[in-house]
Write a protein that holds these residues in place. Structure first.
Motif, PDB file in Angstrom:
ATOM      1  N   MET A  15       1.479   0.816 -44.601  1.00 16.64           N
ATOM      2  CA  MET A  15       0.335   0.257 -43.905  1.00 16.64           C
ATOM      3  C   MET A  15       0.720  -0.164 -42.493  1.00 16.64           C
ATOM      4  N   SER A  16       1.910  -0.741 -42.354  1.00 16.68           N
ATOM      5  CA  SER A  16       2.374  -1.164 -41.034  1.00 16.68           C
ATOM      6  C   SER A  16       2.436   0.026 -40.084  1.00 16.68           C
ATOM      7  N   GLU A  17       2.966   1.136 -40.561  1.00 18.59           N
ATOM      8  CA  GLU A  17       3.064   2.324 -39.710  1.00 18.59           C
ATOM      9  C   GLU A  17       1.684   2.804 -39.268  1.00 18.59           C
ATOM     10  N   ALA A  18       0.715   2.767 -40.177  1.00 20.52           N
ATOM     11  CA  ALA A  18      -0.637   3.211 -39.841  1.00 20.52           C
ATOM     12  C   ALA A  18      -1.277   2.295 -38.803  1.00 20.52           C
ATOM     13  N   VAL A  19      -1.087   0.977 -38.971  1.00 21.19           N
ATOM     14  CA  VAL A  19      -1.655   0.013 -38.023  1.00 21.19           C
ATOM     15  C   VAL A  19      -1.016   0.188 -36.646  1.00 21.19           C
ATOM     16  N   VAL A  20       0.301   0.331 -36.608  1.00 20.95           N
ATOM     17  CA  VAL A  20       0.993   0.525 -35.328  1.00 20.95           C
ATOM     18  C   VAL A  20       0.515   1.799 -34.649  1.00 20.95           C
ATOM     19  N   GLU A  21       0.380   2.856 -35.416  1.00 19.93           N
ATOM     20  CA  GLU A  21      -0.040   4.134 -34.848  1.00 19.93           C
ATOM     21  C   GLU A  21      -1.430   4.054 -34.235  1.00 19.93           C
ATOM     22  N   ILE A  22      -2.368   3.421 -34.948  1.00 20.16           N
ATOM     23  CA  ILE A  22      -3.736   3.348 -34.430  1.00 20.16           C
ATOM     24  C   ILE A  22      -3.803   2.433 -33.215  1.00 20.16           C
ATOM     25  N   LEU A  23      -3.024   1.351 -33.196  1.00 18.31           N
ATOM     26  CA  LEU A  23      -3.015   0.458 -32.043  1.00 18.31           C
ATOM     27  C   LEU A  23      -2.440   1.158 -30.816  1.00 18.31           C
ATOM     28  N   ARG A  24      -1.347   1.862 -30.987  1.00 16.88           N
ATOM     29  CA  ARG A  24      -0.746   2.576 -29.852  1.00 16.88           C
ATOM     30  C   ARG A  24      -1.636   3.703 -29.365  1.00 16.88           C
ATOM     31  N   TYR A  25      -2.346   4.336 -30.290  1.00 21.38           N
ATOM     32  CA  TYR A  25      -3.298   5.383 -29.894  1.00 21.38           C
ATOM     33  C   TYR A  25      -4.362   4.807 -28.965  1.00 21.38           C
ATOM     34  N   HIS A  26      -4.741   3.539 -29.213  1.00 22.55           N
ATOM     35  CA  HIS A  26      -5.750   2.881 -28.383  1.00 22.55           C
ATOM     36  C   HIS A  26      -5.120   2.092 -27.229  1.00 22.55           C
ATOM     37  N   ASN A  27      -3.882   2.435 -26.915  1.00 28.29           N
ATOM     38  CA  ASN A  27      -3.195   1.933 -25.709  1.00 28.29           C
ATOM     39  C   ASN A  27      -2.793   0.463 -25.765  1.00 28.29           C
ATOM     40  N   TYR A  28      -2.593  -0.052 -26.972  1.00 23.92           N
ATOM     41  CA  TYR A  28      -2.015  -1.379 -27.106  1.00 23.92           C
ATOM     42  C   TYR A  28      -0.491  -1.260 -27.151  1.00 23.92           C
ATOM     43  N   GLN A  29       0.207  -2.233 -26.564  1.00 25.00           N
ATOM     44  CA  GLN A  29       1.655  -2.312 -26.713  1.00 25.00           C
ATOM     45  C   GLN A  29       1.956  -3.144 -27.950  1.00 25.00           C
ATOM     46  N   VAL A  30       2.779  -2.611 -28.837  1.00 24.80           N
ATOM     47  CA  VAL A  30       2.976  -3.226 -30.156  1.00 24.80           C
ATOM     48  C   VAL A  30       4.457  -3.395 -30.445  1.00 24.80           C
ATOM     49  N   ASP A  31       4.808  -4.559 -30.991  1.00 24.73           N
ATOM     50  CA  ASP A  31       6.152  -4.793 -31.519  1.00 24.73           C
ATOM     51  C   ASP A  31       6.036  -4.975 -33.028  1.00 24.73           C
ATOM     52  N   PRO A  32       6.337  -3.939 -33.814  1.00 28.20           N
ATOM     53  CA  PRO A  32       6.252  -4.094 -35.273  1.00 28.20           C
ATOM     54  C   PRO A  32       7.496  -4.770 -35.839  1.00 28.20           C
ATOM     55  N   VAL A  33       7.307  -5.673 -36.773  1.00 26.26           N
ATOM     56  CA  VAL A  33       8.412  -6.283 -37.509  1.00 26.26           C
ATOM     57  C   VAL A  33       8.082  -6.215 -38.993  1.00 26.26           C
ATOM     58  N   TYR A  34       9.091  -6.408 -39.825  1.00 26.57           N
ATOM     59  CA  TYR A  34       8.903  -6.097 -41.242  1.00 26.57           C
ATOM     60  C   TYR A  34       9.234  -7.249 -42.181  1.00 26.57           C
ATOM     61  N   ASP A  35       9.441  -8.430 -41.624  1.00 22.40           N
ATOM     62  CA  ASP A  35       9.574  -9.613 -42.480  1.00 22.40           C
ATOM     63  C   ASP A  35       9.174 -10.840 -41.679  1.00 22.40           C
ATOM     64  N   GLY A  36       8.955 -11.949 -42.384  1.00 23.64           N
ATOM     65  CA  GLY A  36       8.452 -13.149 -41.752  1.00 23.64           C
ATOM     66  C   GLY A  36       9.432 -13.788 -40.785  1.00 23.64           C
ATOM     67  N   ALA A  37      10.718 -13.659 -41.061  1.00 30.21           N
ATOM     68  CA  ALA A  37      11.713 -14.251 -40.166  1.00 30.21           C
ATOM     69  C   ALA A  37      11.658 -13.591 -38.796  1.00 30.21           C
ATOM     70  N   ASP A  38      11.585 -12.264 -38.773  1.00 29.88           N
ATOM     71  CA  ASP A  38      11.491 -11.550 -37.497  1.00 29.88           C
ATOM     72  C   ASP A  38      10.157 -11.824 -36.807  1.00 29.88           C
TER      73      ASP A  38
END
Length: 213
Positions: free
Chosen positions: A1-24
């Motif tokens: 799901m994270s990959e899909a959200v990042v992909e759609i956001l970047r497609y719409h020209n948002y800059q995104v920093d994905p992380v995969y746990d709460g500490a990060d």
């Protein structure tokens, strides 16, 4: 799901920093200035609610959108109480995610969770009340979720199976009869409020909301 959200956001020209746990997530939020943050409640190391609580305690006012499990109304209530700006139950269509993000960023200083409306009724995520004019009543958990699903799918007929999955989840032990019971409860609520909104059934198709003029 994270990959899909990042992909759609970047497609719409948002800059995104994905992380995969709460500490990060907490570390990134502390070290950078973001226009908005999306937190899944279900994260390893630290939950989305724990991250949100810590950020708000430290004075971070960046808008936060929570991704929640459809069945966990308590998590939504706690998230809003902790300072989340909105929530989106999973699973969700990507177009709704984008609309929520645009609205959140457009009204950063005064953003509030969306009140769902149809005809003469409004469903508030703040206090889980269904309102019609000056009348209001708080809905129990499953009735709220059922009404929320119907309001989010205005103009569409949802089958009994659709409603079962959307309200109780994929792995539920609940039977189809539970859907009919809660639809009956909601019909009584609407009547008690004096609303002209009705839940219409079409045999072999499903259920939808209609407004009697």
């Amino acid at each position: 799901m994270s990959e899909a959200v990042v992909e759609i956001l970047r497609y719409h020209n948002y800059q995104v920093d994905p992380v995969y746990d709460g500490a990060d997530a907490l570390a990134y939020a502390r070290s950078e200035t973001y226009d908005g943050i999306i937190l899944d409640i279900m994260m390893p190391k630290r939950s989305g609610l724990e991250v949100l609580e810590q950020l708000r305690r430290e004075g971070c006012r960046t808008p936060v959108l929570l991704l929640t499990a459809r069945s966990e109304v308590e998590d939504r209530v706690r998230g809003l109480d902790l300072g989340a700006d909105d929530y989106l139950p999973k699973p969700f269509p990507m177009q709704e995610l984008m609309a929520r993000i645009r609205a959140m960023l457009r009204r950063r200083e005064s953003y509030a969770p969306t009140v769902l409306t149809f005809g003469d009724v409004a469903l508030s995520p703040h206090d889980f009340t269904l309102r019609c004019g000056d009348e209001a009543m708080a809905l129990p958990k499953l009735e709220y979720q059922m009404m929320e699903v119907l309001l989010c799918n205005q103009g569409l007929y949802l089958s009994t199976e659709d409603l079962l999955v959307k309200v109780w989840g994929y792995n539920t032990d609940a039977e189809l009869g539970a859907v009919w019971v809660y639809l009956s409860y909601l019909r009584k609520r609407l009547a008690a409020l004096g609303s002209r909104v009705e839940i219409r059934a079409r045999r072999g198709v499903g259920y939808t909301l209609v407004f009697r003029p």
